[in-house]
Write an enzyme that holds these catalytic residues in place. Sequence first.
Site, PDB file in Angstrom:
ATOM      1  NE  ARG A  72       1.525   3.480  -4.825  1.00 53.41           N
ATOM      2  CZ  ARG A  72       0.633   4.349  -4.449  1.00 53.41           C
ATOM      3  NH1 ARG A  72      -0.493   4.469  -5.120  1.00 53.41           N
ATOM      4  NH2 ARG A  72       0.830   5.117  -3.402  1.00 53.41           N
TER       5      ARG A  72
ATOM      6  CG  HIS B  28       6.476  -0.552   7.007  1.00 55.68           C
ATOM      7  ND1 HIS B  28       5.590  -0.648   5.962  1.00 55.68           N
ATOM      8  CD2 HIS B  28       6.795   0.764   7.096  1.00 55.68           C
ATOM      9  CE1 HIS B  28       5.393   0.560   5.451  1.00 55.68           C
ATOM     10  NE2 HIS B  28       6.116   1.426   6.111  1.00 55.68           N
TER      11      HIS B  28
HETATM   12  N1  GLY Z   1       0.401   8.617   0.614  1.00 53.72           N
HETATM   13  C1  GLY Z   1       1.582   7.928   0.304  1.00 53.72           C
HETATM   14  C2  GLY Z   1       1.434   7.013  -0.848  1.00 53.72           C
HETATM   15  O1  GLY Z   1       0.388   6.932  -1.461  1.00 53.72           O
HETATM   16  O2  GLY Z   1       2.365   6.303  -1.180  1.00 53.72           O
END
Ligand code: GLY
Length: 340
Positions: free
Chosen positions: A228, A239
């Site tokens: 992820r 960011h």
């Molecule tokens: N809500 C965006 C994510 O979980 O990446």
Amino acid sequence: MKHINYRFSTATTAFWFDGSFSYLKKIVDQKYSVIITDENVYDAHSKKFNGWNTIVLKAGEDYKVQATADAVIEQLLEFEADRKTTLIGIGGGVITDITGYVASVYMRGINFGFIPASLLALVDASIGGKNGIDVGVYKNMVGVIRQPSFILHDMSLLGSLPQREWENGFAEIIKHACIKDAAMFRQLETNNIPFYQKNKKAISDLVRRNAIIKVKVVQQDEFEKGDRRLLNFGHTLGHALENQYELMHGQAVAIGMAYASVISEEMTGFKDASRVARLLLQYDLPTFAEFDKQRVFSVMKMDKKREKKEMNYILLEKIGKGIVRSIPINKLENIINELQ
Ligand code: GLY
């Protein structure tokens, strides 16, 4: 009216691709629902909200803060919302974040779902369960991971989307192409934003393809221990730039991706940094920008992807293949300082 269920580790999300706002009455009980939206979406589609309990927030990232969550909670109490209530976030990423966050803490957690109203929310922000708020310059510093029970797509909402919001969404689409989908990267190279604005089937297919890329990554690693992290490509620098320079999220991430591609050439032997930059420019996104290296690095080192003295930085091995590299913080500082 068809939907597809995607199973995550603790919940299932029903995706209604190519749906319509009008389905909402069939998905939830109107009497036990509260919509959270922002002024822009409400003003552009006010008739659709008739008959729904609705909380309308000011629009913009500046409002993705605890004070807004507190104000929403006060209004939920006024609506006498209880554990049977469903919250529905209708808007872009700020609205989906606030809705998911409040729904996760109100009465220790109530049901929620989304109708994403921006391209970025359709392909990214509505998916994955991370719902949080910003704290000062630190984006998404406080929040939860909790999946919505449904995501309803109504592509007609894109009709009211300002041009810069299309660019914002395409930054995340290009990110998905870079890390996971070389064929989509090539498809994007042959098109541009006006093509997708004119071609309903093309944008609808692109949205679905991107939503599924994100779903699959999150399904495999919901709590961001591995793959992820790839979704953070361009985001570590992005960011840090975003709040300091008041850039749009997509612009900041685009600059982050352009630099991460250059760093990839040095660290992984990646050969296509100029191809990534060219695609970003084709979608009206910025690439290389002057910034105060020390100021940006001081925010960057507080990023959630830091683990003790190392930062998990996302690089490309080739188009369509992102990798996670753990870079010592002091080495990263040198890399940032040496960027042109
Ligand atoms: N809500 C965006 C994510 O979980 O990446």
